[in-house]
Design an enzyme around this catalytic site. Sequence first.
Site, PDB file in Angstrom:
ATOM      1  N   HIS A 177      28.189 -44.110  -0.983  1.00 52.34           N
ATOM      2  CA  HIS A 177      27.142 -43.233   0.157  1.00 52.34           C
ATOM      3  C   HIS A 177      27.104 -44.625   0.336  1.00 52.34           C
ATOM      4  O   HIS A 177      26.060 -44.680   1.686  1.00 52.34           O
ATOM      5  CB  HIS A 177      26.195 -43.233  -0.903  1.00 52.34           C
ATOM      6  CG  HIS A 177      25.259 -43.598  -1.790  1.00 52.34           C
ATOM      7  ND1 HIS A 177      25.844 -44.236  -3.006  1.00 52.34           N
ATOM      8  CD2 HIS A 177      24.235 -44.795  -1.367  1.00 52.34           C
ATOM      9  CE1 HIS A 177      25.102 -44.785  -3.772  1.00 52.34           C
ATOM     10  NE2 HIS A 177      24.284 -44.850  -2.790  1.00 52.34           N
TER      11      HIS A 177
HETATM   12  C1  UD1 Z   1      19.394 -45.374  -0.851  1.00 52.85           C
HETATM   13  C2  UD1 Z   1      18.855 -47.071  -0.783  1.00 52.85           C
HETATM   14  C3  UD1 Z   1      20.476 -47.130  -1.483  1.00 52.85           C
HETATM   15  C4  UD1 Z   1      20.254 -46.896  -3.149  1.00 52.85           C
HETATM   16  C5  UD1 Z   1      20.661 -44.626  -2.374  1.00 52.85           C
HETATM   17  C6  UD1 Z   1      20.524 -44.111  -4.067  1.00 52.85           C
HETATM   18  C7  UD1 Z   1      18.064 -48.111   1.488  1.00 52.85           C
HETATM   19  C8  UD1 Z   1      18.111 -48.950   2.335  1.00 52.85           C
HETATM   20  N1  UD1 Z   1      18.746 -47.264   0.228  1.00 52.85           N
HETATM   21  O1  UD1 Z   1      20.369 -45.291   0.294  1.00 52.85           O
HETATM   22  O2  UD1 Z   1      20.211 -48.735  -1.692  1.00 52.85           O
HETATM   23  O3  UD1 Z   1      21.516 -46.910  -3.428  1.00 52.85           O
HETATM   24  O4  UD1 Z   1      19.114 -44.194  -2.060  1.00 52.85           O
HETATM   25  O5  UD1 Z   1      21.193 -42.957  -3.213  1.00 52.85           O
HETATM   26  O6  UD1 Z   1      17.122 -48.171   0.370  1.00 52.85           O
HETATM   27  N2  UD1 Z   1      18.205 -37.603   3.383  1.00 52.85           N
HETATM   28  C9  UD1 Z   1      18.442 -36.657   3.185  1.00 52.85           C
HETATM   29  N3  UD1 Z   1      18.542 -35.812   2.136  1.00 52.85           N
HETATM   30  C10 UD1 Z   1      17.782 -36.598   0.951  1.00 52.85           C
HETATM   31  C11 UD1 Z   1      18.106 -38.197   0.591  1.00 52.85           C
HETATM   32  C12 UD1 Z   1      18.366 -38.340   1.990  1.00 52.85           C
HETATM   33  O7  UD1 Z   1      19.412 -35.633   4.265  1.00 52.85           O
HETATM   34  O8  UD1 Z   1      17.460 -35.984  -0.406  1.00 52.85           O
HETATM   35  C13 UD1 Z   1      19.656 -38.279   4.337  1.00 52.85           C
HETATM   36  C14 UD1 Z   1      18.469 -39.275   5.284  1.00 52.85           C
HETATM   37  O9  UD1 Z   1      17.826 -38.209   5.938  1.00 52.85           O
HETATM   38  C15 UD1 Z   1      18.732 -40.533   5.568  1.00 52.85           C
HETATM   39  C16 UD1 Z   1      20.533 -40.510   4.758  1.00 52.85           C
HETATM   40  O10 UD1 Z   1      20.488 -39.320   4.116  1.00 52.85           O
HETATM   41  O11 UD1 Z   1      19.675 -40.059   7.341  1.00 52.85           O
HETATM   42  C17 UD1 Z   1      20.332 -41.594   3.470  1.00 52.85           C
HETATM   43  O12 UD1 Z   1      18.895 -41.918   2.882  1.00 52.85           O
HETATM   44  P1  UD1 Z   1      18.112 -43.428   2.736  1.00 52.85           P
HETATM   45  O13 UD1 Z   1      17.416 -43.286   1.561  1.00 52.85           O
HETATM   46  O14 UD1 Z   1      17.965 -43.465   3.961  1.00 52.85           O
HETATM   47  O15 UD1 Z   1      19.609 -44.277   2.020  1.00 52.85           O
HETATM   48  P2  UD1 Z   1      20.542 -43.709   1.119  1.00 52.85           P
HETATM   49  O16 UD1 Z   1      21.866 -43.488   1.895  1.00 52.85           O
HETATM   50  O17 UD1 Z   1      20.578 -42.847   0.689  1.00 52.85           O
HETATM   51  N1  UDP Z   2      23.506 -39.395  -9.822  1.00 51.10           N
HETATM   52  C1  UDP Z   2      23.570 -38.325  -9.860  1.00 51.10           C
HETATM   53  N2  UDP Z   2      24.339 -37.314  -9.064  1.00 51.10           N
HETATM   54  C2  UDP Z   2      25.188 -37.014  -8.421  1.00 51.10           C
HETATM   55  C3  UDP Z   2      25.531 -38.524  -7.980  1.00 51.10           C
HETATM   56  C4  UDP Z   2      24.942 -39.451  -8.742  1.00 51.10           C
HETATM   57  O1  UDP Z   2      23.070 -37.485 -10.715  1.00 51.10           O
HETATM   58  O2  UDP Z   2      25.518 -36.243  -7.908  1.00 51.10           O
HETATM   59  C5  UDP Z   2      22.955 -39.863 -10.687  1.00 51.10           C
HETATM   60  C6  UDP Z   2      24.203 -41.126 -11.147  1.00 51.10           C
HETATM   61  O3  UDP Z   2      24.487 -40.374 -12.274  1.00 51.10           O
HETATM   62  C7  UDP Z   2      23.381 -42.543 -11.203  1.00 51.10           C
HETATM   63  C8  UDP Z   2      22.694 -42.310  -9.886  1.00 51.10           C
HETATM   64  O4  UDP Z   2      22.499 -40.862  -9.053  1.00 51.10           O
HETATM   65  O5  UDP Z   2      22.694 -42.952 -12.522  1.00 51.10           O
HETATM   66  C9  UDP Z   2      23.273 -43.536  -9.247  1.00 51.10           C
HETATM   67  O6  UDP Z   2      22.830 -42.993  -8.450  1.00 51.10           O
HETATM   68  P1  UDP Z   2      22.949 -43.632  -6.600  1.00 51.10           P
HETATM   69  O7  UDP Z   2      24.565 -43.157  -6.592  1.00 51.10           O
HETATM   70  O8  UDP Z   2      23.019 -42.874  -6.111  1.00 51.10           O
HETATM   71  O9  UDP Z   2      22.360 -44.773  -6.271  1.00 51.10           O
HETATM   72  P2  UDP Z   2      22.766 -46.887  -6.752  1.00 51.10           P
HETATM   73  O10 UDP Z   2      22.992 -46.627  -7.900  1.00 51.10           O
HETATM   74  O11 UDP Z   2      24.112 -46.837  -5.803  1.00 51.10           O
HETATM   75  O12 UDP Z   2      21.556 -47.587  -5.815  1.00 51.10           O
END
Ligand code: UD1
Ligand code: UDP
Length: 357
Positions: free
Chosen positions: A204
């Site tokens: 992601h």
């Molecule tokens: C964010 C964090 C990243 C973390 C990740 C965990 C920042 C800059 N990034 O990245 O460090 O590793 O969360 O998963 O804060 N979206 C949905 N539904 C949701 C959530 C997100 O549709 O429930 C979509 C949003 O609308 C957006 C995209 O996914 O278009 C990215 O979401 P965003 O929270 O901006 O960043 P992540 O890639 O999730």
């Molecule tokens: N995770 C989860 N369901 C999923 C993918 C990840 O519960 O479908 C959990 C994973 O086990 C870990 C956390 O989400 O505990 C990690 O989050 P993510 O990879 O989104 O973010 P990051 O750690 O890179 O910030």
Amino acid sequence: MQRILTIIGARPQFIKASVVSRAIKQADGIEEIMLHTGQHFDANMSDIFFNQLGIPRPDIQLNIHSGSHGEMTGRMLAEIEKAIMEHRPDRVLVYGDTNSTLAGALAAAKLHVPVAHVEAGLRSFNMRMPEEVNRILTDQVSDLLFCPTQSALDNLNREGFREKQAKVLRVGDVMQDAALFFAKRAVIPIGLEVPEAFILCTLHRAENTDDPERLAGIVAALNQVHREVAPVVMPVHPRTKAAIERAGLAINVTTIDPVGYFEMVWLLNHCGLVLTDSGGVQKEAFFFGKACVTLRDQTEWVELVEAGANELVGADCQRIEDAVRRHVNRSVEDLHELYGGGRAARAIVDVLAGNAS
Ligand code: UD1
Ligand code: UDP
């Protein structure tokens, strides 16, 4: 009674906060107020973790998500500032390195409310990552910095934190607390026909999803691995789903919607290898004794690479496939309690409660 305002908003923060929150409840003298920024909002990216992990329902629920980084962070900053002025906490507690983390830390610092940062000191040394900007700035305005690892502590010492009016402590990693605590709750994802000896993949990070060349290289590698090495099971993050569709790529692995933590723990426990660009999942592979091939060029969890448990391969198709063949079904062992052995939440709460130095 000390009042702490906890700021969470993204999936990994729910998991981290669940164990600290439980330790806070068991401690005397701390009242926790929970603020959810809304950064993650789908039921399987947010609600499911509150239901499974027993996290208190947020007292304050913002609904701020999507948009550009600046816009998202700015809107959060304004709303968190209002919440701090209304609830007057003695301290703000933030986790990790997301936009929610930075907004919470900055709002508190501007109002002279002390900030505690869980997962302080991690560095990738790549300032193009939004997470690196968020964590460096958050550390700068925190006065209690809880480091998960020795390398995180070393980073802060190198940056001159010894000379600052801040307390820097190595407490271990709260994600290990969560993995150990919830391991027995593992459940197979509903409807998944699990192939034998599968590879678990998550993807992601913006550096991969938002770069068409890197994304194409990774998808090609996953398809190849799935066809020729072992079946790949991939819970797909919404960002990745959108990016793959946008790029018109065909992904031919077993994709499923994002799963809850109990399902994730099951997948980690039963897979033969982890393939990921996630920060948290790299460590969870290790906690569950699995090798990890990491789809990035740097990692903040350098001790895993040094221990031979994790190999960084970036986004090159051939490099990914070669590394998968080398590591698949290899088990790894935590010989030195690199992440503290599951006692981090308690150590953090002892300090917050003033029972430890
Ligand atoms: C964010 C964090 C990243 C973390 C990740 C965990 C920042 C800059 N990034 O990245 O460090 O590793 O969360 O998963 O804060 N979206 C949905 N539904 C949701 C959530 C997100 O549709 O429930 C979509 C949003 O609308 C957006 C995209 O996914 O278009 C990215 O979401 P965003 O929270 O901006 O960043 P992540 O890639 O999730
Ligand atoms: N995770 C989860 N369901 C999923 C993918 C990840 O519960 O479908 C959990 C994973 O086990 C870990 C956390 O989400 O505990 C990690 O989050 P993510 O990879 O989104 O973010 P990051 O750690 O890179 O910030």
